[in-house]
Write a protein that holds these residues in place. Structure first.
Motif, PDB file in Angstrom:
ATOM      1  N   ARG A   1      22.303  -9.820  -5.062  1.00 12.42           N
ATOM      2  CA  ARG A   1      23.376  -8.921  -5.458  1.00 12.42           C
ATOM      3  C   ARG A   1      24.207  -9.193  -6.565  1.00 12.42           C
ATOM      4  N   ILE A   2      24.278 -10.341  -6.565  1.00  9.46           N
ATOM      5  CA  ILE A   2      25.748 -10.933  -7.390  1.00  9.46           C
ATOM      6  C   ILE A   2      24.978 -11.128  -8.594  1.00  9.46           C
TER       7      ILE A   2
ATOM      8  N   ASP B   1      33.687  -4.726  -8.732  1.00 10.92           N
ATOM      9  CA  ASP B   1      32.699  -5.139  -7.565  1.00 10.92           C
ATOM     10  C   ASP B   1      31.731  -6.049  -7.730  1.00 10.92           C
TER      11      ASP B   1
ATOM     12  N   ALA C   1      22.000 -12.225  -1.130  1.00 10.23           N
ATOM     13  CA  ALA C   1      23.428 -12.204  -1.453  1.00 10.23           C
ATOM     14  C   ALA C   1      23.271 -12.727  -3.256  1.00 10.23           C
TER      15      ALA C   1
ATOM     16  N   GLU D   1      31.473 -10.854  -0.629  1.00  9.02           N
ATOM     17  CA  GLU D   1      30.497 -10.846   0.694  1.00  9.02           C
ATOM     18  C   GLU D   1      29.802 -11.208   1.029  1.00  9.02           C
TER      19      GLU D   1
ATOM     20  N   ALA E   1      25.250  -7.165  -9.762  1.00  8.04           N
ATOM     21  CA  ALA E   1      26.470  -6.719 -10.063  1.00  8.04           C
ATOM     22  C   ALA E   1      26.732  -6.655 -11.023  1.00  8.04           C
TER      23      ALA E   1
ATOM     24  N   VAL F   1      30.920  -7.981  -4.112  1.00  3.58           N
ATOM     25  CA  VAL F   1      29.636  -8.647  -3.947  1.00  3.58           C
ATOM     26  C   VAL F   1      30.046 -10.626  -4.070  1.00  3.58           C
TER      27      VAL F   1
END
Length: 423
Positions: free
Chosen positions: A124-125, A56, A121, A63, A128, A60
């Motif tokens: 989000r990293i 996951d 972003a 992305e 995760a 991320v």
């Protein structure tokens, strides 16, 4: 030829000795008792959950690598100035202004929007990665619980098995007294029933041990061998005061910090929507032979004129979500501090109770049973021994439960801080 044989024999013997020694070392290593820390490390290396969380995080990051980039340009084809009325309607040659166009258009989001997308972003990293930390903490604790379950069952069996010889002795004494005419059949039956009851308890513990082995095998991938008989659950790998003061560093709270960062990045992206976006397009128009070709260049800009019912609504919604995450984070911080304080108090309480079991209760119960059996051997009644015996069995089972509860609380506290934070 004979000399060659004589020289080869010591070499073969030496090689066999080395191989035998290596096999002995390997066998000793294979039979080494499995410690709690070794089980945790082995289980972590085999945990599919951690592989999933790592995948996951990789997704991320991949992305995020494209976030904040300009969108792909758009290639356009078309017809311009085609008449639709009159004698030359729908003809590409009747009007000299008609042209065939080919062009390219590039949308250019605002710098604030692209910066906000990159920050989102990055958040989000972080989220995760925090999920991976939480998953690792959960896996460590669950492996430790599985190891402790098996360890506690083995301690329980040892405590009960220690009483088997005494139960057999009491049964033989009752049978001997019955044959000698001094005892009663009731006493002989009672001692045999007591021995059978103990055997039943041991059989139940054996079944629990098999189930506990299956629980630990679920994490190790192989059937666990012998466990280390001793494990110090009286000392935590980190000071208790550090657990109470470092709440935000603990694995469960790191996920909340990542959620708060994500909500903040979402708010920044909503605010960036107030800034206009741009677009640039260029096209080349080819007209009929003998006429000059045309070039067109356009620059567009969005007009966020009605922000009150559009962008401002999104900003207000994102602001409310950020406020909610902050409030939930504070509530989680208080709940975690309470849970840690309760676990520490319970762990310390079990530590005191276990010490009292070892120093006072178990020795007294053992002395009581010995004295009662000695009295029965000397001609006294059997009932005092039966009462002492049953009380000691229950006490030993309670002691085994105390060991398990104390060890599980230790595990819940020992793995709160990630390994990189634990001193």
């Amino acid at each position: 030829m004979l000399s060659m044989r004589l020289t080869r024999r010591p070499m073969v013997a030496g090689l066999a000795l080395l191989l035998g020694g290596a096999m002995a070392v390997a066998a000793f290593a294979a039979e080494a008792p499995l410690t709690l820390e070794a089980a945790v490390q082995e289980g972590l290396a085999r945990a599919p959950q951690l592989e999933a969380r790592a995948a996951d995080a990789t997704a991320v990051r991949e992305e995020a690598a494209r976030t904040g980039q300009l969108p792909d340009p758009v290639l356009t084809f078309g017809l311009a100035n085609v008449p639709v009325t009159g004698p030359g309607a729908f003809s590409l040659r009747s009007d000299e202004m008609t042209e065939r166009t080919v062009g390219v258009m590039q949308a250019i989001p605002s710098r604030s929007a692209r910066r906000a997308e990159r920050a989102l972003a990055s958040a989000r990293i972080g989220a995760a990665q925090a999920e991976g930390v939480v998953a690792a903490q959960s896996v460590r604790e669950r492996i430790a619980d599985a190891w402790i379950e098996l360890w506690a069952v083995e301690r329980q069996r040892t405590l009960l098995a220690e009483l088997h010889d005494e139960a057999s002795l009491a049964a033989r004494l009752a049978q001997a007294r019955l044959h000698g005419g001094e005892g009663s059949a009731v006493d002989a039956l009672a001692t045999r029933a007591e021995l059978a009851t103990l055997d039943n308890r041991l059989a139940a513990v054996d079944a629990d041990r098999t189930a506990a082995q299956a629980g630990l095998q679920r994490w190790l991938g192989v059937s666990p061998g012998a466990l280390a008989a001793t494990q110090d659950f009286s000392r935590l790998p980190v000071q208790a005061e550090r657990l109470l003061t470092g709440i935000d560093q603990q694995a469960p709270l790191q996920a909340w910090a990542a959620r708060e960062q994500l909500a903040r990045a979402t708010l920044d992206r909503a605010r960036a929507a107030r800034h206009p976006d741009w677009s640039v397009s260029a096209s080349y128009g080819r007209r009929a032979p003998g006429l000059s070709d045309m070039v067109m260049l356009e620059v567009g800009v969005s007009l966020p004129l009605f922000t009150r019912n559009r962008q401002d609504r999104g900003i207000s919604a994102s602001q409310a979500q950020w406020d909610a995450v902050q409030a939930d984070h504070e509530d989680a911080r208080r709940a975690q501090r309470e849970a840690v304080a309760r676990a520490l108090a319970a762990w310390q309480g079990w530590e005191q109770q276990i010490a009292r079991y070892r120093q006072t209760l178990l020795p007294l119960a053992r002395d009581r049973a010995h004295i009662a059996l000695a009295g029965y051997r000397g001609g006294g009644p059997l009932q005092p021994w039966l009462d002492a015996r049953r009380a000691e069995i229950e006490l030993r089972l309670s002691y085994a439960d105390a060991l398990a509860a104390h060890a599980r609380l230790w595990a819940s506290l020992a793995y709160l801080l990630p390994p990189e934070v634990t001193p």
